[in-house]
Write an enzyme that holds these catalytic residues in place. Structure first.
Site, short mmCIF file in Angstrom:
data_model
loop_
_atom_site.label_atom_id
_atom_site.label_comp_id
_atom_site.label_asym_id
_atom_site.label_seq_id
_atom_site.Cartn_x
_atom_site.Cartn_y
_atom_site.Cartn_z
N HIS A 1 -0.66 -2.59 -4.62
CA HIS A 1 -0.15 -3.31 -5.63
C HIS A 1 0.14 -3.05 -7.06
CE1 HIS A 1 0.23 -6.35 -2.36
NE2 HIS A 1 -0.97 -7.16 -2.58
N ARG B 1 0.70 -1.16 -0.01
CA ARG B 1 -0.10 0.04 -0.02
C ARG B 1 0.69 1.32 0.09
NH1 ARG B 1 -2.19 -4.40 2.12
NH2 ARG B 1 -4.49 -4.70 1.94
N GLU C 1 4.96 -12.76 1.16
CA GLU C 1 5.42 -12.20 0.54
C GLU C 1 6.69 -11.21 0.74
OE1 GLU C 1 1.87 -9.46 -0.79
OE2 GLU C 1 0.75 -10.68 0.78
N ASP D 1 -2.35 -10.02 8.58
CA ASP D 1 -2.16 -9.27 7.38
C ASP D 1 -1.15 -8.21 7.61
OD1 ASP D 1 -2.00 -8.42 4.87
OD2 ASP D 1 -4.07 -7.78 4.52
N HIS E 1 3.30 -13.04 -5.09
CA HIS E 1 2.21 -13.02 -4.18
C HIS E 1 1.34 -14.52 -4.00
CE1 HIS E 1 -1.58 -11.79 -1.96
NE2 HIS E 1 -1.19 -10.40 -2.02
#
Length: 339
Positions: free
Chosen positions: A109, A84, A305, A244, A180
């Site tokens: 992304h 982000r 990731e 996350d 990803h």
């Protein structure tokens, strides 16, 4: 060995290929030049091929409206900027630049159509290396500069899928490339909550409700984010419902080092994450809802990731997130299966 097959055509009519990388142990990685997607990563175990990633068998499933409406980015290369950027705003030479905001109200992304939905030029260089290249032109998703990107996929006889990133630019530009894939090492369609995870990180990026970093690093000690000693993903997940988060290792390194390990519930296979990147975004997939022929739901896979920190261009203390003319962006991530 690398074999090539047709993988269909995009809605705009571009032909797409699928490349199968195989090693002497029977491990296979299948990669398409649409989005650089890792569609499959399998290992032969006790006479049965065990799939390690979430993915589809046809290009149409990756380009369907149903899939893109709740887009999980299965297996794709991400760029020009992964993760982000706060409200899509960056400042270059004192001038504020507005990037596309596709994850309201922020940039995510690479924007509306990032590297994950481009058809990359593909070249099989030798028996083990697939080179994918893409030119992101000046102004794409409002990013400045023409950026030439090359990603090299290779599969070693040590069962290590290596991903090497290189990029150059003719104007100062934000950059954060990543891959990803969602991993599930189990021998069934069970979720990943019973997988064990270990992460060599003392710190985590502090973020707000939109997952935008404050610029501070939080110590993981005595928190549900402490994976320094391996534990099941579900051990502390009730406290936060879903992981996350970006785990921080400090500086970028010249050579890849092991930063994490994922272990299957039956303990028959594990996967090491080895990287030069300073961060690892861990997403446990609570919001996955994708696929028709192969249906994936919440917690079907965990994304590991390796990348730079999110919103790095807006945090000078992060010391990365930019590419300047004359520089060569170089990073590497390896996913190593042990079975």
């Amino acid at each position: 060995m690398i074999s090539t097959s047709d993988f269909g055509s995009t809605p705009s009519g571009e032909n797409v290929k699928l490349f199968t990388l195989s090693n002497k142990n029977g491990v296979q990685a299948k990669i398409t030049n649409y989005g650089g997607i890792l569609t499959s990563f399998i290992a032969p175990m006790e006479g049965v091929d065990r799939e390690m990633v979430l993915g589809f068998d046809t290009l149409q499933e990756y380009t369907s409206k149903n899939y893109l409406d709740n887009y999980p980015y299965f297996g794709a290369l991400i760029g020009r900027f992964g993760n982000r950027i706060d409200h899509g705003k960056v400042t270059i030479n004192g001038k504020e630049l507005q990037l596309s905001c596709n994850h309201s109200p922020h940039h995510l992304h690479g924007g509306n159509i990032g590297f994950d939905r481009k058809v990359w030029k593909a070249k099989v260089v030798n028996d083990s290396e697939l080179h994918l290249s893409y030119l992101s032109v000046d102004g794409e998703e409002n990013f400045p500069g023409n950026v030439n990107t090359t990603v090299i996929y290779s599969l070693s006889d040590e069962n290590e899928l290596q991903i090497k990133y290189e990029a150059t630019t003719d104007k100062t530009t934000p950059i954060n490339l990543t891959q990803h894939s969602y991993f599930n090492l189990s021998d069934s369609c069970s979720n990943i909550l019973d997988h064990e995870l270990q992460i060599d990180a003392n710190y985590l990026l502090e973020t707000n409700d939109f997952l935008i970093p404050s610029g501070k690093l939080l110590n993981v000690e005595n928190t549900c984010f402490d994976f320094r000693t391996k534990k099941t993903i579900n051990q502390d997940i009730e406290d936060i419902e879903n992981y996350d988060d970006c785990f921080a290792f400090g500086e970028t390194t010249k050579t890849p080092r092991k930063v994490a390990e994922l272990i299957s519930p039956d303990k028959k296979v594990s996967m090491e994450v080895i990287t030069t990147f300073p961060g690892l975004q861990v997403y446990t997939g609570k919001y996955i809802s994708a696929g028709e022929k192969r249906r994936f739901e919440a917690f079907a896979g965990v994304a590991l990731e390796a990348q730079g920190y999110p919103d790095a261009p807006n945090h000078p203390s992060f010391k990365h997130g930019w590419l300047e003319p004359g520089e060569i962006y170089k990073q590497q991530t390896n996913y190593k299966l042990i079975f």
